[in-house]
Design an enzyme around this catalytic site. Structure first.
Site, PDB file in Angstrom:
ATOM      1  N   GLY A   1       4.262   7.892  12.436  1.00  0.00           N
ATOM      2  CA  GLY A   1       3.677   7.855  11.105  1.00  0.00           C
ATOM      3  C   GLY A   1       3.978   6.550  10.418  1.00  0.00           C
ATOM      4  O   GLY A   1       4.944   5.859  10.748  1.00  0.00           O
ATOM      5  N   ASP A   2       3.127   6.199   9.461  1.00  0.00           N
ATOM      6  CA  ASP A   2       3.372   5.016   8.667  1.00  0.00           C
ATOM      7  C   ASP A   2       2.638   5.145   7.340  1.00  0.00           C
ATOM      8  O   ASP A   2       1.614   5.826   7.249  1.00  0.00           O
ATOM      9  CB  ASP A   2       2.910   3.746   9.381  1.00  0.00           C
ATOM     10  CG  ASP A   2       3.544   2.510   8.780  1.00  0.00           C
ATOM     11  OD1 ASP A   2       4.714   2.251   9.095  1.00  0.00           O
ATOM     12  OD2 ASP A   2       2.893   1.837   7.959  1.00  0.00           O
TER      13      ASP A   2
END
Length: 194
Positions: free
Chosen positions: A70-71
């Site tokens: 995730g980012d």
């Protein structure tokens, strides 16, 4: 068991609250280099590329395991912001955000054996109220260094909610992951019951 390619406490808490068993394994990628390569790309594309790179890198080290990367990216007035490197830089970010709209882009990717199986993203618009110097100082006195690990210098689940006058977008996206999309993808991958 799902491998989370992140040491993010909020992402881990979200996933565990949703009933998932998580093994955390931070990804070793050069995020700044990837961002530089994609300097002209849309923020959502950069967030997706970073999420995919993290998931892919960790999945190469965890054969046959499903890995979630995730980012999140923050853009204010066309300028992209990274996590602040110091308390003074955090104060500078907050001064810049004051009275403006913060656009938050959160992405997630699932990978197995180095190959991306799924990619998703979502965005939110957070209207930052006018912030006084006194508020900024008191806020950072209470929230530093924890908010140093966040791109928007806030934890929405803590007193960071006081930064905003209006918020448009999914709560989970603001916490750092388009969780409902991730759960759908995990069902598609056979990791959750349909």
């Amino acid at each position: 068991m799902l491998v989370l390619a992140s040491n993010s406490a909020s992402r881990r808490a979200m996933l565990e609250a949703a009933g998932l068993t998580i093994e955390a394994a931070g990804a070793e990628i050069d995020e700044r280099a990837l961002e530089a390569e994609m300097a002209n790309a849309e923020p959502s594309e950069v967030a997706q590329a970073l999420a995919a790179a993290k998931a892919s890198a960790v999945s190469m080290l965890r054969p046959e395991k499903l890995v979630l990367g995730g980012d999140s990216l923050v853009v204010v007035d066309g300028r992209r912001f990274d996590k602040p490197g110091s308390r003074e830089e955090a104060a500078q970010h907050l001064r810049f955000f004051s009275g403006k709209v913060m656009h938050l882009y959160s992405a997630a990717a699932l990978a197995r054996d180095g190959r991306i199986a799924w990619l998703g993203e979502d965005s939110a618009a957070l209207h930052v109220r006018g912030l006084s110097e006194t508020f900024i100082e008191q806020y950072l006195a209470a929230e530093w260094p924890e908010v140093g690990a966040t791109v928007g210098v806030f934890r929405i689940e803590a007193i960071g909610v006081q930064l905003f006058e209006r918020i448009y977008g999914d709560h989970f996206t603001i916490l750092g992951m388009p969780l409902l999309q991730v759960l759908d993808a995990l069902r598609d991958e056979g990791e959750l019951l349909p």
